[in-house]
Write an enzyme that holds these catalytic residues in place. Structure first.
Site, PDB file in Angstrom:
ATOM      1  CG  ASP A  86      -1.923  -1.036   1.316  1.00 55.41           C
ATOM      2  OD1 ASP A  86      -1.983  -1.866   0.390  1.00 55.41           O
ATOM      3  OD2 ASP A  86      -2.681  -1.066   2.302  1.00 55.41           O
ATOM      4  CG  HIS A 123       2.396  -9.054   0.293  1.00 53.13           C
ATOM      5  ND1 HIS A 123       1.865 -10.160   0.913  1.00 53.13           N
ATOM      6  CD2 HIS A 123       2.121  -7.991   1.105  1.00 53.13           C
ATOM      7  CE1 HIS A 123       1.295  -9.790   2.051  1.00 53.13           C
ATOM      8  NE2 HIS A 123       1.439  -8.475   2.181  1.00 53.13           N
ATOM      9  CB  SER A 179      10.283   2.942   4.367  1.00 55.97           C
ATOM     10  OG  SER A 179      11.546   3.372   3.920  1.00 55.97           O
TER      11      SER A 179
END
Length: 276
Positions: A82, A141, A244
């Site tokens: 995200d 992921h 980050s």
């Protein structure tokens, strides 16, 4: 090139990390968690409620309770996380945009532990930078079925990587600590995922190799080679402790992209297709 003192940001990150990992008495911890959720506008619909997390770090690194759905077609490339897209476009003359008006050198970002031939393969390819803010889901992921051949840990500073700091520090991604993953598609096209550390990101975790230790005292670059390390699309690779940035770099003819009106992305969102 503009420079800022990095000592304070490194010390602040370590101090904040200690606070975030501390498990306070349940009522006090609940107040801390609720305050963070409210101040950062964290959406917990797909996660446990704030009271369930025994530390602020546990809240930062929360797992999804409601699984994300995504296109299972093997050719589809999905977002690994995200976040907000700070820049995307074409790699030209070994440079890519950090944000409008500021760029960074691809060769310096990847380091000399990435072969010159592979760096050259990226010329005229595609890059995308995704910023994970403190409110975002912090796990990352695999964006497609892929093989991981190498990891390079590059120690560095811990400047913030939000949009305002991207406009302050030249080549900020190169200044900061980062981990570079050299990955290959099923058709053996190389691409890179670069995980950039930042203020309050005390650690980056990679499940496939616990020996990769970030935010450590060592200033030496380290590299790790893997044989037959395959990861399925959607599998969790690791996590940031707080927000980050992930930078992704691709060969010019490896994928067909769908970046129309891209601003924010979510893990599982389709971004393109692997070319046959």
């Amino acid at each position: 090139m503009q420079r800022y003192p990095s000592f304070k940001t490194s010390v602040l990150s370590r101090l904040f990390g200690r606070f975030a990992r501390k498990k306070f008495p349940s009522f006090f911890q609940y107040v801390i968690n609720q305050t963070y959720v409210r101040c950062m506008n964290v959406d917990l619909k797909a996660f446990k409620n704030a009271a369930s997390y025994e530390s602020l770090n546990a809240l930062f690194t929360r797992k999804l309770v409601t699984p994300r759905s995504f296109d299972t077609d093997a050719s589809v490339f999905i977002s690994p996380c995200d976040g907000k897209v700070s820049a995307y476009g074409t790699i030209q003359n070994d440079t890519a945009l950090q944000i409008k008006g500021f760029d960074y050198r691809i060769g310096a970002l990847l380091s000399d532990y990435v072969s010159k031939s592979n760096r050259q393969k990226l010329q005229n390819g595609v890059f995308i930078n995704v910023y994970l803010s403190p409110k975002d889901y912090h796990r990352y992921h695999a964006p497609l079925d892929m093989r991981i051949a190498k990891a390079v840990h590059i120690p560095g500073k811990l400047y913030p990587v939000n949009l305002s700091w991207l406009k302050k520090v030249d080549e900020l991604f190169i200044e900061n600590e980062r981990v570079v993953l050299e990955c290959y598609t099923k058709n053996d096209h190389v691409f890179y995922m670069v995980f950039v550390g930042a203020l309050n990101v005390g650690k980056m975790v990679f499940h496939f190799d616990p020996s990769i230790q970030t935010n450590a005292s060592s200033k030496l670059q380290r590299y790790y080679y893997y044989t037959d390390l395959h990861v399925k699309k959607g599998d969790e690779i690791g996590l940031f402790e707080m927000g980050s940035t992930i930078v992704m770099l691709f060969e010019p003819n490896a994928l067909e992209w769908d970046f129309s009106a891209v601003d924010c992305v979510t893990f599982g969102q389709t971004l393109g297709r692997v070319k046959a």
